[in-house]
Design an enzyme around this catalytic site. Structure first.
Site, short mmCIF file in Angstrom:
data_model
loop_
_atom_site.label_atom_id
_atom_site.label_comp_id
_atom_site.label_asym_id
_atom_site.label_seq_id
_atom_site.Cartn_x
_atom_site.Cartn_y
_atom_site.Cartn_z
N CYS A 57 0.84 -1.21 0.00
CA CYS A 57 0.00 0.00 0.00
C CYS A 57 0.88 1.26 0.00
O CYS A 57 2.03 1.22 0.42
CB CYS A 57 -0.94 0.14 1.19
N GLY A 100 0.38 -0.36 -4.86
CA GLY A 100 -0.95 -0.94 -4.75
C GLY A 100 -1.82 -0.49 -5.89
O GLY A 100 -1.96 0.71 -6.11
N GLY A 143 0.58 -1.69 5.85
CA GLY A 143 1.11 -2.73 6.72
C GLY A 143 0.08 -3.77 7.05
O GLY A 143 -0.88 -3.97 6.29
N TYR A 189 12.74 -4.61 -3.85
CA TYR A 189 11.62 -4.71 -4.78
C TYR A 189 10.61 -3.56 -4.69
O TYR A 189 10.30 -2.92 -5.69
CB TYR A 189 10.90 -6.04 -4.57
N THR A 212 12.56 -3.80 -11.96
CA THR A 212 13.17 -3.62 -10.65
C THR A 212 14.64 -4.03 -10.58
O THR A 212 15.42 -3.44 -9.83
CB THR A 212 12.39 -4.46 -9.59
N ASP A 270 16.87 -11.33 -11.50
CA ASP A 270 15.58 -10.84 -10.99
C ASP A 270 15.78 -10.34 -9.56
O ASP A 270 16.75 -10.72 -8.90
CB ASP A 270 14.52 -11.95 -11.04
N ASP A 271 14.83 -9.50 -9.10
CA ASP A 271 14.99 -8.96 -7.74
C ASP A 271 14.83 -10.04 -6.68
O ASP A 271 15.54 -10.07 -5.69
CB ASP A 271 14.00 -7.80 -7.50
#
Ligand code: SF4
Length: 484
Positions: free
Chosen positions: A2, A28, A106, A257, A303, A365-366
């Site tokens: 979020c 998000g 969270g 990420y 990323t 990749d991350d």
């Protein structure tokens, strides 16, 4: 995950919230909302607008952004509890006491327990969101406090700390009073404060990431401390106090990420950290696999680009773009259910044959969470004629659930849970799988004071109630999947 944003002292709070939320969209994609307050109309100054969808879809009517208001809070949702219903869209608002709105990033680990406690007190809850529970806990204390102003605010935040276990960064708007921003006692989720001076006027803002502030001219950025509450009142006086200092444990996954590469977290530019991740991985490759025949290094966009680039440089191997991302498909990791993620994956990445055919590819990749993306990437590269596929992850094997706002709360969905690296390598179909280790990760970030629970299993809070949270999540996922 979020994204949250709050502002006070702005000429047009709705417009600043909109820009802030657009720059937090990657955190998000599911729903968005905002609450604004106009001090010139104290009796009717609250405006709430929220819905399912991207920020630009929810606020596609300019009338929504032309409302008068000098303060407000906003939210972009990535669901980690609940069924993805419109009733769960944040911010939440209670008319009593004073008119309080709340948005957060969270997870409250003991959410099912708190919900039950509220039910027993005959508090009506209209959603399956832990944000609503936080609002009830905060508002109950604030409403009962005979004092006004900062003392009542601190007492309400303290009450949240007493009741809510988890990782949470919270912004609260109190009608006609001010804005509150606070972090859980371990400071697991990010929250940054900025100040702007324009045309002789001052304003303050809070955001999940620095880019949402700096892009709007906010300066003097600082991270809210673990267990700290900041209250900016209607006269723009800033009050702040550390109310409960736990062991600092900011989420390390933010560096790898979640946060966008332009952001700065805890004083560290994300871009620089990602470059160092590539260098750390290169050192590991040189030490353990000096004879690996690599023709080209490619990133999994977007990323891991900075890490792949620095890794290629350190290994002295050409760097190329071998996979192209369809820009109309969002981040597959933050999609709520596996079925949607798998379908999106088929649409997301396209290979460049001329880079791949006949070559030994090192793809970076991350991280590898569920393995859906990794497996598909290896398949794609082989279909495009790769001779060998070496898969590198800038994050160590994720073997434990996250209870702090990232949607991998169930062990069974993690590809590395209960498996050796060789077994994961086999499952994704790579010729070699190389993971970052915890030491390299800490070295790249530049500190050991981090949450690494999903790797090490050492959680910064008690996980006493995690079982209830996980079984609730299983139930909700089943409900969402049955609708797909
Ligand atoms: S468990 Fe992992 S993803 Fe969750 S907060 Fe800790 S480091 Fe971040």
């Amino acid at each position: 995950m979020c994204g949250i944003f709050a502002v006070i002292g702005a000429e047009n709070a709705a417009a600043e919230l909109y820009v802030g939320l657009v720059h937090l969209q990657h955190r998000g994609q599911d729903a968005a909302g905002m609450i604004t307050f106009d001090f010139s109309e104290p009796d009717s100054g609250i405006k709430i607008s929220k819905d399912i969808g991207l920020v630009s879809n929810v606020f596609n009517d300019t009338k929504l952004l032309n409302v008068n208001g000098q303060m407000g809070i906003g939210h972009t949702r990535y669901p980690t509890v609940g069924v993805g219903d419109v009733k769960e869209v944040q911010p939440f608002f209670n008319r009593y006491p004073d008119g309080i709105g709340l948005a957060f990033n969270g997870n409250v680990v003991n959410y099912p327990v708190l919900k039950e406690k509220l039910r027993q007190r005959r508090v009506y809850l209209s959603s399956s969101s832990d944000a609503e529970v936080l609002l009830e806990v905060f508002g109950d204390s604030y409403g009962k406090d005979a004092r006004d102003g900062v003392d009542a605010v601190y007492a309400a935040v303290r009450k949240v700390y007493d009741e809510a276990i988890g990782g949470y960064s919270v912004v609260v708007v109190i009608a006609n009073k001010g804005i509150v921003a606070f972090k859980d006692p371990n400071g697991i989720r990010p929250l940054i404060m900025g100040e702007k001076k324009a045309k002789g006027k001052k304003s303050y803002a809070f955001a999940s990431e620095s880019i949402a502030l700096s892009i709007q001219g906010y300066e003097n950025l600082r991270d809210i401390k673990p267990g700290e509450a900041v209250y900016v009142d209607k006269d723009l006086k800033v009050h702040s106090k550390v109310l409960e200092a736990g062991k600092p444990a900011p989420c390390v996954f933010e560096y790898v990420y979640f946060s966008t590469v332009e952001s700065v977290y805890e004083g560290r530019p994300i871009y620089e950290v990602r470059k160092r991740l590539g260098e750390e991985l290169a050192a590991k490759v040189k030490k353990h696999w000096p004879d690996l025949d690599v023709d080209v290094v490619i990133p999994v966009p977007d990323t891991s680009r900075a890490a792949a680039n620095s890794l290629a440089k350190a290994l002295g191997v050409p760097y190329e773009e071998g996979l192209i991302k369809n820009r109309y498909i969002g981040r597959t990791f933050i999609m709520p259910v596996q079925k949607i993620r798998e379908n999106a994956m088929k649409l997301k990445l396209k290979p460049i044959d001329s880079v791949i055919r006949g070559k030994s590819i090192m793809v970076v990749d991350d991280s590898i969470v569920r393995g859906t993306t990794s497996r598909r990437i290896v398949e794609l590269l082989r279909e495009s004629g790769a001779k060998k596929v070496y898969f590198l992850s800038t994050f160590p094997p994720i073997r434990n659930p996250c209870y702090y706002g990232i949607d991998f709360q169930r062990k069974e969905e993690l590809i590395a849970h209960g498996k050796t690296i060789d077994e994961v390598e086999k499952e994704i179909g790579a010729d070699r799988l190389i993971y970052m280790d915890v030491e390299g990760l800490q070295k790249a970030v530049g500190t050991e004071k981090l949450c690494t629970a999903c790797v090490t299993g050492e959680y910064p809070t008690t996980t006493e109630h995690a079982k209830e949270l996980t079984s609730l999540r299983r139930k909700h996922i089943a409900q969402i999947t049955s609708k797909c």
